[in-house]
Scaffold this motif. Structure first.
Motif, short mmCIF file in Angstrom:
data_model
loop_
_atom_site.label_atom_id
_atom_site.label_comp_id
_atom_site.label_asym_id
_atom_site.label_seq_id
_atom_site.Cartn_x
_atom_site.Cartn_y
_atom_site.Cartn_z
N ASP A 203 0.80 -1.22 0.00
CA ASP A 203 0.00 0.00 0.00
C ASP A 203 0.83 1.28 0.00
OD1 ASP A 203 -2.41 -1.49 0.11
OD2 ASP A 203 -2.11 -1.77 2.27
N PHE A 204 1.95 1.31 0.72
CA PHE A 204 2.69 2.56 0.84
C PHE A 204 4.17 2.28 1.06
CE2 PHE A 204 2.04 1.37 5.20
CZ PHE A 204 3.15 1.85 5.88
N PHE A 205 4.96 3.36 0.96
CA PHE A 205 6.38 3.28 1.26
C PHE A 205 6.76 4.44 2.16
CE2 PHE A 205 6.30 6.17 -2.35
CZ PHE A 205 7.24 7.14 -2.00
N ALA A 206 7.85 4.27 2.89
CA ALA A 206 8.36 5.32 3.77
C ALA A 206 9.86 5.13 3.90
CB ALA A 206 7.70 5.27 5.14
N GLY A 207 10.57 6.23 4.11
CA GLY A 207 12.02 6.13 4.23
C GLY A 207 12.60 7.33 4.94
N LEU A 208 13.82 7.15 5.42
CA LEU A 208 14.56 8.21 6.11
C LEU A 208 16.01 8.14 5.68
CD1 LEU A 208 14.38 9.40 9.76
CD2 LEU A 208 16.57 8.61 8.88
N THR A 209 16.62 9.31 5.45
CA THR A 209 18.03 9.41 5.10
C THR A 209 18.69 10.43 6.01
OG1 THR A 209 17.65 8.83 2.79
CG2 THR A 209 19.70 9.97 3.30
N ALA A 234 7.68 9.58 2.04
CA ALA A 234 6.56 8.66 2.19
C ALA A 234 5.66 8.82 0.98
CB ALA A 234 5.80 8.92 3.48
N GLY A 235 4.87 7.78 0.72
CA GLY A 235 3.95 7.85 -0.40
C GLY A 235 3.23 6.55 -0.59
N THR A 236 2.40 6.52 -1.61
CA THR A 236 1.65 5.32 -1.92
C THR A 236 2.48 4.41 -2.82
OG1 THR A 236 0.62 6.42 -3.81
CG2 THR A 236 -0.55 6.52 -1.71
N ALA A 237 2.23 3.12 -2.73
CA ALA A 237 3.02 2.15 -3.48
C ALA A 237 2.83 2.31 -4.99
CB ALA A 237 2.66 0.73 -3.05
N ASP A 238 1.68 2.82 -5.42
CA ASP A 238 1.45 3.00 -6.86
C ASP A 238 2.00 4.32 -7.36
OD1 ASP A 238 -0.27 4.81 -5.74
OD2 ASP A 238 -2.11 3.92 -6.55
N ASP A 239 2.70 5.07 -6.52
CA ASP A 239 3.37 6.32 -6.88
C ASP A 239 2.38 7.42 -7.25
OD1 ASP A 239 5.79 7.67 -7.01
OD2 ASP A 239 5.99 7.40 -9.17
N ARG A 240 1.12 7.30 -6.83
CA ARG A 240 0.15 8.36 -7.08
C ARG A 240 0.45 9.58 -6.20
NH1 ARG A 240 -5.04 7.28 -8.57
NH2 ARG A 240 -5.24 9.57 -8.49
N LEU A 241 0.98 9.36 -5.02
CA LEU A 241 1.25 10.44 -4.08
C LEU A 241 2.56 10.17 -3.37
CD1 LEU A 241 0.30 13.00 -2.51
CD2 LEU A 241 -0.79 11.45 -0.88
N SER A 242 3.43 11.17 -3.32
CA SER A 242 4.68 11.04 -2.59
C SER A 242 5.06 12.39 -2.01
CB SER A 242 5.81 10.53 -3.51
OG SER A 242 6.04 11.44 -4.56
N ALA A 243 5.77 12.36 -0.88
CA ALA A 243 6.17 13.59 -0.19
C ALA A 243 7.55 13.39 0.41
CB ALA A 243 5.16 13.95 0.90
N THR A 244 8.31 14.48 0.44
CA THR A 244 9.65 14.47 1.03
C THR A 244 9.79 15.70 1.92
OG1 THR A 244 10.62 13.36 -0.89
CG2 THR A 244 12.13 14.52 0.58
N GLY A 245 10.21 15.50 3.14
CA GLY A 245 10.53 16.59 4.05
C GLY A 245 12.01 16.57 4.35
N SER A 275 4.50 15.51 -4.47
CA SER A 275 4.21 15.17 -5.86
C SER A 275 2.94 14.33 -5.91
CB SER A 275 5.37 14.39 -6.49
OG SER A 275 6.54 15.17 -6.54
N VAL A 276 2.09 14.62 -6.87
CA VAL A 276 0.82 13.91 -7.00
C VAL A 276 0.53 13.66 -8.47
CG1 VAL A 276 -0.48 16.07 -6.96
CG2 VAL A 276 -1.64 13.93 -6.40
N ARG A 277 -0.02 12.50 -8.75
CA ARG A 277 -0.51 12.16 -10.08
C ARG A 277 -2.03 12.17 -9.98
NH1 ARG A 277 3.87 10.32 -13.01
NH2 ARG A 277 5.68 9.74 -11.74
N PRO A 278 -2.68 13.29 -10.33
CA PRO A 278 -4.08 13.50 -9.95
C PRO A 278 -5.09 12.66 -10.71
CG PRO A 278 -3.29 15.30 -11.34
CD PRO A 278 -2.11 14.43 -11.05
#
Length: 667
Positions: A203-209, A234-245, A275-278
């Motif tokens: 369903d989703f992904f998340a990461g930290l660097t 973090a974002g959805t697994a289908d890459d429809r929505l992703s965010a980076t802080g 980023s969003v793929r609307p």
């Protein structure tokens, strides 16, 4: 018990057989919950199996014969691989052979090897190297180094993971016995490091660097910003929505001081990208991205008393990136706004707010086309960028402000031919300020290469022209002042510079050559600067004389002429390098000689230098095995010119004995 020798012998001396028995083997489960890298494989056989069948059995792991590492006992075969297997999936196969060479696959199993019950795979790799230098000779040097010095450097990589998560570490270190050459006034210190942690499920992904890294955000306000800090994604697994802080330091740092890089408020920025793929039906075609940051940092300026100026700034941008017609057409647009306090926060003038925008259209008119059996890649692009006069961003310090640029460029690749062409039209003084001049700049650039493939003859030889290659690079820059400033109405600019480089060469079985010529001209129509022309010709080669000797000669001839004064300077540079193998993998030497002769008006000193090294390898480095080598190296340089007075000696030289250690580590 039948030994491994009996299994191997069964292949060569097995008696005539027929597949008389119908039996099925089984691979026993590992003793623990997970199969480890060093765990043996045990295959169960029917207890009533004929003893003669054992002689005809063979075992393979990943298509590699492991029969020599197998032992048999009552009703079973045990395989102990000579080295620990890598983590991941492996294929184990048990086969039976007949005397006519026929093969019957009795069993095949796909097994997963894990590092432990909790961790599927784990690896550590390092490349460590160091040397101790002892200076045995020197002369003519004002500040020679210490008699005995040591230095070392190395890289480390480690990773661990399971089906849904992974953690990785990358770092390096630097050691130097000379404190003034160390990092942060330390003999030993960390260089750069990076730690990544990622998790993903259906369903989703998340990461930290954490550490030195680039967030991957590319925009007008943030580009190629590789700094030390922390970012999360973090974002959805289908890459429809992703965010980076992110929270990043504004200046590049190395070492263990400021380990995270974000401890000082005045030297960091923070922000986010979304980023969003609307449109679900077009999620692979339309991408919308928004970026925002704010923070403080220095742009390198200094105020009164040489105190560093701390600038305050923020910025935002929105962009749309789209693909159409089976990804053959790309349309992208971006608008950005940045605020920047040029004279330092809380002092002087308020921050300046400026805008920038960029639009791009790129098309591949022959996408998917083949010509004479080779794919044609041709891209034609047009871009328009406008960056206001006072646009500046802490997260994109390299952006060129104050310009309106229209560009057309194309890239073409087909078989053995490649070409790139670009034309730019640029105007400055975007804000149309009276105290600034307005210039128009035209840039043109072309690069083309052709590398035809020549089929060798049956004996492997090449024709007299070998495997040739050809290249041409040309550029032109035309600067013209279209409006002078009110403050300096006499200042003008009207000049053009051109360059052309032609190069060719060829490769043969044991040698190669390369010839190039560059001509560069500068013409100033209003005579603010002198006109000039520069010609440079270079010829180099590589020769494998024998297995133990290689030569690399080169010569370059340069003529710089001031066409207004008629004065000219000429330079000849001769060089030759050689590598000698006395005893393979044990004793080797390398030498390099260079001579630089200058003549003409404004003569400068001639120089010649010789450097060399002899290396005796006591033990070759190997995985987890220390490599040891002794070396003797040095150089001598002579400066000659009777009309030139130098405070340094005409002859300078140094020689060292060196102990080198290297250790590749892998687990």
């Amino acid at each position: 018990m039948l030994g491994s020798a009996m299994l191997a012998a069964g292949f060569l001396f097995g008696a005539s057989v027929s597949w008389a028995q119908d039996w099925v083997p089984e691979l026993q489960r590992a003793e623990g919950e997970a199969r480890g890298r060093n765990d043996p494989f045990v295959i169960s056989l029917p207890p009533d199996l004929d003893a003669g069948v054992y002689d005809r059995l063979a075992v393979e792991i990943d298509d590699i014969d492991m029969t020599a590492f197998a032992t048999t006992g009552p009703g079973q075969i045990t395989i102990s691989p000579p080295e620990a297997l890598s983590t991941g999936q492996h294929t184990v196969r048990l086969i039976e052979r007949g005397e006519d060479g026929s093969i019957l696959e009795r069993g095949v199993w796909v097994v997963e090897v894990r590092f432990s019950d909790l961790v599927r795979d784990f690896s550590v790799n390092a490349d460590l190297a160091g040397e101790v230098n002892g200076r045995v000779l020197d002369g003519g040097l004002d500040t020679p180094p210490q008699h005995v010095t040591g230095e070392s450097g190395g890289n480390l990589e480690a990773s661990a993971g399971d089906e849904n998560w992974r953690v990785s570490v990358q770092s390096n270190y630097i050691y130097n016995s000379q404190l003034e050459l160390g990092l942060n006034d330390r003999n030993l210190d960390l260089g750069e490091y990076r730690i990544d942690g990622d998790f993903q499920n259906e369903d989703f992904f998340a990461g930290l660097t954490a550490g030195n890294h680039d967030t991957g955000i590319e925009s007008l306000i943030m580009s190629a910003f590789n700094r030390r800090g922390v970012s999360i994604r973090a974002g959805t697994a289908d890459d429809r929505l992703s965010a980076t802080g992110f929270v990043l330091r504004t200046e590049s740092i190395v070492g263990t001081r400021h380990v995270l890089g974000i401890s000082h408020d005045e030297e960091r920025i923070e922000g986010a990208s979304i980023s969003v793929r609307p449109i679900e039906a077009l999620q692979d075609n339309i991408l919308l991205t928004g970026v925002y940051y704010s923070g403080e940092g220095s742009d390198g300026g200094f105020g009164i008393g040489t105190e560093e100026v701390i600038n305050e700034g923020d910025g935002w941008s929105v962009a749309a990136d789209t693909l159409w017609f089976d990804e053959s057409l790309r349309l992208r647009g971006e608008f950005a706004e940045a605020s920047f306090d040029f004279d330092g926060k809380d002092v002087g003038f308020d921050a300046e707010t400026a805008n920038a925008y960029s639009v791009l259209a790129s098309v591949e008119p022959l996408r998917g086309t083949t010509l004479d059996g080779s794919v044609v890649n041709w891209t034609v692009s047009a871009q328009r960028e406008q960056v206001d006069t006072f646009f500046q961003s802490l997260a994109n310090p390299s952006i060129q402000a104050d310009r309106e640029t229209t560009s057309v460029f194309t890239d073409f690749f087909w078989d053995q031919f490649a070409a790139q062409l670009r034309v730019d039209h640029q105007l400055n003084n975007v804000d149309d300020l009276d105290f600034l001049a307005t210039d128009r700049i035209l840039n043109g650039y072309f690069n083309g290469t052709y590398t035809p493939y020549v089929e060798p003859s049956e004996d492997g030889s090449l024709p007299w022209f070998g495997q040739p290659f050809f290249g041409v690079t040309a550029s032109v820059t035309d600067i013209n002042r279209v409006e002078r400033s009110v403050d300096f109405p006499e200042d003008d600019a009207n000049n053009i510079s051109k360059s052309l480089t032609l190069n060719t060469g060829s490769n043969y079985e044991t040698w190669s050559w390369n010839l190039s010529h560059t001509i560069y001209t500068f013409d100033d129509e209003i005579n603010v600067s002198n006109d000039s022309i520069n010609n440079t010709t270079g010829l180099s080669g590589y020769f494998l004389i024998d297995d133990w000797l290689t030569l690399s000669p080169s010569v370059q001839y340069d003529v710089f002429e001031d066409t207004d004064s008629g004065k000219a300077n000429r330079t000849i540079n001769l060089g030759i390098a050689t590598d000698i193998t006395v005893i393979p993998d044990t004793l080797a030497a390398s030498f390099s000689y260079n001579m630089n002769v200058r003549t003409g008006d404004g003569d400068t000193p001639d120089t010649s230098s010789l450097s060399g090294e002899v290396v005796w390898t006591l033990r070759q480095p190997d995985v987890n095995t220390l490599g040891i080598a002794l070396a003797f190296n040095g150089f001598i340089q002579e400066t000659r010119n009777d009309d030139f007075v130098s405070p340094e000696d005409d002859v300078q030289y140094q020689a060292f004995t060196t102990l080198r250690l290297s250790l590749p580590v892998s687990y």
